[in-house]
Design an enzyme around this catalytic site. Structure first.
Site, PDB file in Angstrom:
ATOM      1  N   ARG B  42       0.859  -1.186   0.000  1.00 21.07           N
ATOM      2  CA  ARG B  42       0.000   0.000   0.000  1.00 21.07           C
ATOM      3  C   ARG B  42       0.890   1.229   0.000  1.00 21.07           C
ATOM      4  O   ARG B  42       1.765   1.362   0.856  1.00 21.07           O
ATOM      5  CB  ARG B  42      -0.914   0.019   1.237  1.00 21.07           C
ATOM      6  CG  ARG B  42      -1.926  -1.135   1.299  1.00 21.07           C
ATOM      7  CD  ARG B  42      -3.039  -0.962   0.309  1.00 21.07           C
ATOM      8  NE  ARG B  42      -4.030  -2.041   0.347  1.00 21.07           N
ATOM      9  CZ  ARG B  42      -4.224  -2.915  -0.650  1.00 21.07           C
ATOM     10  NH1 ARG B  42      -3.504  -2.851  -1.750  1.00 21.07           N
ATOM     11  NH2 ARG B  42      -5.154  -3.834  -0.540  1.00 21.07           N
ATOM     12  N   GLU B  43       0.670   2.128  -0.964  1.00 16.83           N
ATOM     13  CA  GLU B  43       1.437   3.371  -1.061  1.00 16.83           C
ATOM     14  C   GLU B  43       0.503   4.542  -0.802  1.00 16.83           C
ATOM     15  O   GLU B  43      -0.621   4.560  -1.327  1.00 16.83           O
ATOM     16  CB  GLU B  43       2.040   3.497  -2.454  1.00 16.83           C
ATOM     17  CG  GLU B  43       3.065   2.417  -2.765  1.00 16.83           C
ATOM     18  CD  GLU B  43       3.393   2.325  -4.242  1.00 16.83           C
ATOM     19  OE1 GLU B  43       4.475   1.811  -4.567  1.00 16.83           O
ATOM     20  OE2 GLU B  43       2.565   2.754  -5.066  1.00 16.83           O
ATOM     21  N   ARG B  69      -3.853  25.955  -9.693  1.00 15.94           N
ATOM     22  CA  ARG B  69      -3.461  24.680  -9.100  1.00 15.94           C
ATOM     23  C   ARG B  69      -2.564  23.952 -10.086  1.00 15.94           C
ATOM     24  O   ARG B  69      -3.025  23.427 -11.102  1.00 15.94           O
ATOM     25  CB  ARG B  69      -4.707  23.872  -8.750  1.00 15.94           C
ATOM     26  CG  ARG B  69      -5.497  24.518  -7.623  1.00 15.94           C
ATOM     27  CD  ARG B  69      -4.655  24.675  -6.356  1.00 15.94           C
ATOM     28  NE  ARG B  69      -5.453  25.001  -5.176  1.00 15.94           N
ATOM     29  CZ  ARG B  69      -5.047  24.803  -3.927  1.00 15.94           C
ATOM     30  NH1 ARG B  69      -3.819  24.348  -3.692  1.00 15.94           N
ATOM     31  NH2 ARG B  69      -5.824  25.112  -2.918  1.00 15.94           N
ATOM     32  N   ALA B  81      -8.955  27.672   2.321  1.00 15.55           N
ATOM     33  CA  ALA B  81      -8.534  26.422   2.960  1.00 15.55           C
ATOM     34  C   ALA B  81      -7.037  26.461   3.199  1.00 15.55           C
ATOM     35  O   ALA B  81      -6.339  27.285   2.617  1.00 15.55           O
ATOM     36  CB  ALA B  81      -8.885  25.228   2.068  1.00 15.55           C
ATOM     37  N   GLU B 101      -5.556  34.387   3.881  1.00  9.69           N
ATOM     38  CA  GLU B 101      -5.877  34.262   2.456  1.00  9.69           C
ATOM     39  C   GLU B 101      -6.858  35.324   1.970  1.00  9.69           C
ATOM     40  O   GLU B 101      -6.801  35.733   0.808  1.00  9.69           O
ATOM     41  CB  GLU B 101      -6.449  32.868   2.152  1.00  9.69           C
ATOM     42  CG  GLU B 101      -5.426  31.761   2.361  1.00  9.69           C
ATOM     43  CD  GLU B 101      -5.869  30.429   1.786  1.00  9.69           C
ATOM     44  OE1 GLU B 101      -7.069  30.275   1.478  1.00  9.69           O
ATOM     45  OE2 GLU B 101      -5.003  29.539   1.653  1.00  9.69           O
ATOM     46  N   GLY B 120      -8.054   6.737  -1.079  1.00  8.86           N
ATOM     47  CA  GLY B 120      -7.301   5.697  -1.759  1.00  8.86           C
ATOM     48  C   GLY B 120      -5.796   5.817  -1.582  1.00  8.86           C
ATOM     49  O   GLY B 120      -5.097   4.805  -1.556  1.00  8.86           O
ATOM     50  N   GLU B 124      -5.123  12.360   4.446  1.00  4.44           N
ATOM     51  CA  GLU B 124      -5.610  13.717   4.723  1.00  4.44           C
ATOM     52  C   GLU B 124      -7.046  13.726   5.226  1.00  4.44           C
ATOM     53  O   GLU B 124      -7.909  13.022   4.714  1.00  4.44           O
ATOM     54  CB  GLU B 124      -5.536  14.569   3.448  1.00  4.44           C
ATOM     55  CG  GLU B 124      -6.003  16.011   3.680  1.00  4.44           C
ATOM     56  CD  GLU B 124      -5.848  16.911   2.465  1.00  4.44           C
ATOM     57  OE1 GLU B 124      -5.453  16.423   1.389  1.00  4.44           O
ATOM     58  OE2 GLU B 124      -6.145  18.117   2.604  1.00  4.44           O
ATOM     59  N   GLU B 143       4.493  33.117   1.391  1.00  8.08           N
ATOM     60  CA  GLU B 143       5.418  33.307   0.277  1.00  8.08           C
ATOM     61  C   GLU B 143       5.112  32.270  -0.811  1.00  8.08           C
ATOM     62  O   GLU B 143       4.887  31.099  -0.506  1.00  8.08           O
ATOM     63  CB  GLU B 143       6.858  33.133   0.777  1.00  8.08           C
ATOM     64  CG  GLU B 143       7.896  33.761  -0.112  1.00  8.08           C
ATOM     65  CD  GLU B 143       9.292  33.557   0.451  1.00  8.08           C
ATOM     66  OE1 GLU B 143       9.496  33.879   1.639  1.00  8.08           O
ATOM     67  OE2 GLU B 143      10.156  33.055  -0.294  1.00  8.08           O
ATOM     68  N   GLU B 145       2.444  32.160  -2.573  1.00  7.91           N
ATOM     69  CA  GLU B 145       0.996  31.927  -2.656  1.00  7.91           C
ATOM     70  C   GLU B 145       0.359  33.115  -3.370  1.00  7.91           C
ATOM     71  O   GLU B 145       0.560  34.259  -2.973  1.00  7.91           O
ATOM     72  CB  GLU B 145       0.422  31.774  -1.244  1.00  7.91           C
ATOM     73  CG  GLU B 145      -1.000  31.237  -1.187  1.00  7.91           C
ATOM     74  CD  GLU B 145      -1.429  30.895   0.249  1.00  7.91           C
ATOM     75  OE1 GLU B 145      -2.099  29.877   0.435  1.00  7.91           O
ATOM     76  OE2 GLU B 145      -1.082  31.665   1.175  1.00  7.91           O
TER      77      GLU B 145
END
Lengths: 183, 183
Positions: B42-43, B69, B81, B101, B120, B124, B143, B145
């Protein structure tokens, strides 16, 4: 824009490196140019994309799975889903995953839309389908895949979300996108 | 269970290895024992967790961001977020991220719940908050962002989701979880 802010939000790739290639994960590390001209590093997963299926019985009950998810060391309640094979048509992928994981074939298929589960560090997209007219033909799980299939009514689903029993992001995102297709 | 299926869905760790440690990503590769006793790999990504904030103006307009993104090479419309710092209280994190933000502080904070964006291949979790009573105090981006802040009415948001202009999974999942807290 005259206020010291960059004109664009775009980040440009300077170079790209594969830093890990495992059995599941393909990890990249790119050097990028930021909007203000400085350099930074972006690390992310390359993913083939996936499908998720909202499969509805004639009485409105929705097909769900219980599946152990190793990264979080517990069982999740989730909609049937799976990765797209190389070159595979997304609707055929949805049909294949529903049949393999739950044993159901469906007469009617509707496309809902697409979302991106993890935009900070993965290029994964998930294509959402609604399936109706279910017929049990028998499942065929992948090697090393273990899951249990069950159904929930719309009311049971609402309660499960409200009570925090469904926390799988792809399931929540898919149900939100499909609001107009359900009920 | 007498039908040849394993009694449990659980997978047990046999050993664990950090296969990549970058500036953002911590990638693990574990050898595991499957429910039928066979071995597999499992990774997954180890992640510190994150918060997402549904910040509502008095007139009901919701604070959104436009942010590039890199993994998907485009701008997304998304809720504010950010990642939880080591040892940081999650509500304080939500207050910090909203202020950094968007420049807003909020008088009222409500906790909505938690979801898991990527079960999967990541551990998180994202904690969802609703903020009301907004006051502009000035932003302070990290910085590297870059983002733009704007607002949407509930009707504009509905249309943006329906038209496929909002495909960020954390935004969709958070809005679905917060259904009872909005409107």
């Amino acid at each position: 824009m005259g206020d010291g802010k960059p004109d664009t939000l775009e980040e440009r790739m300077l170079d790209s490196e594969q830093v890990y290639r495992g059995v599941l994960l393909d990890v990249r590390r790119d050097r990028v140019s930021l909007p203000d001209g400085t350099e930074s590093v972006r690390e992310y997963i390359r993913h083939p994309g996936a499908v998720v299926v909202i499969a509805l019985h004639d009485d409105g009950r929705i097909v769900f799975e219980r599946q152990y998810r190793y990264p979080l060391q517990r069982v999740f309640l989730e909609l049937p889903a799976g990765k797209i094979d190389v070159g595979e048509d997304v609707e055929l992928c949805a049909r294949r995953e529903l049949r393999e994981e739950t044993g159901f074939e469906a007469r009617e298929w509707g496309y809902v839309g697409v979302f991106h589960p993890c935009i900070g560090y993965s290029d994964e997209r998930i294509e959402v389908f609604v399936a109706r007219g279910l017929e049990q033909v028998g499942s065929a799980l992948d090697e090393g895949e273990f899951l249990e299939v069950f159904t929930m009514s719309a009311d049971e689903l609402d309660a499960a979300v409200r009570d925090g029993h469904i926390t799988d992001g792809k399931t929540l995102s898919a149900l939100y996108l499909a609001r107009d297709h359900l009920g």
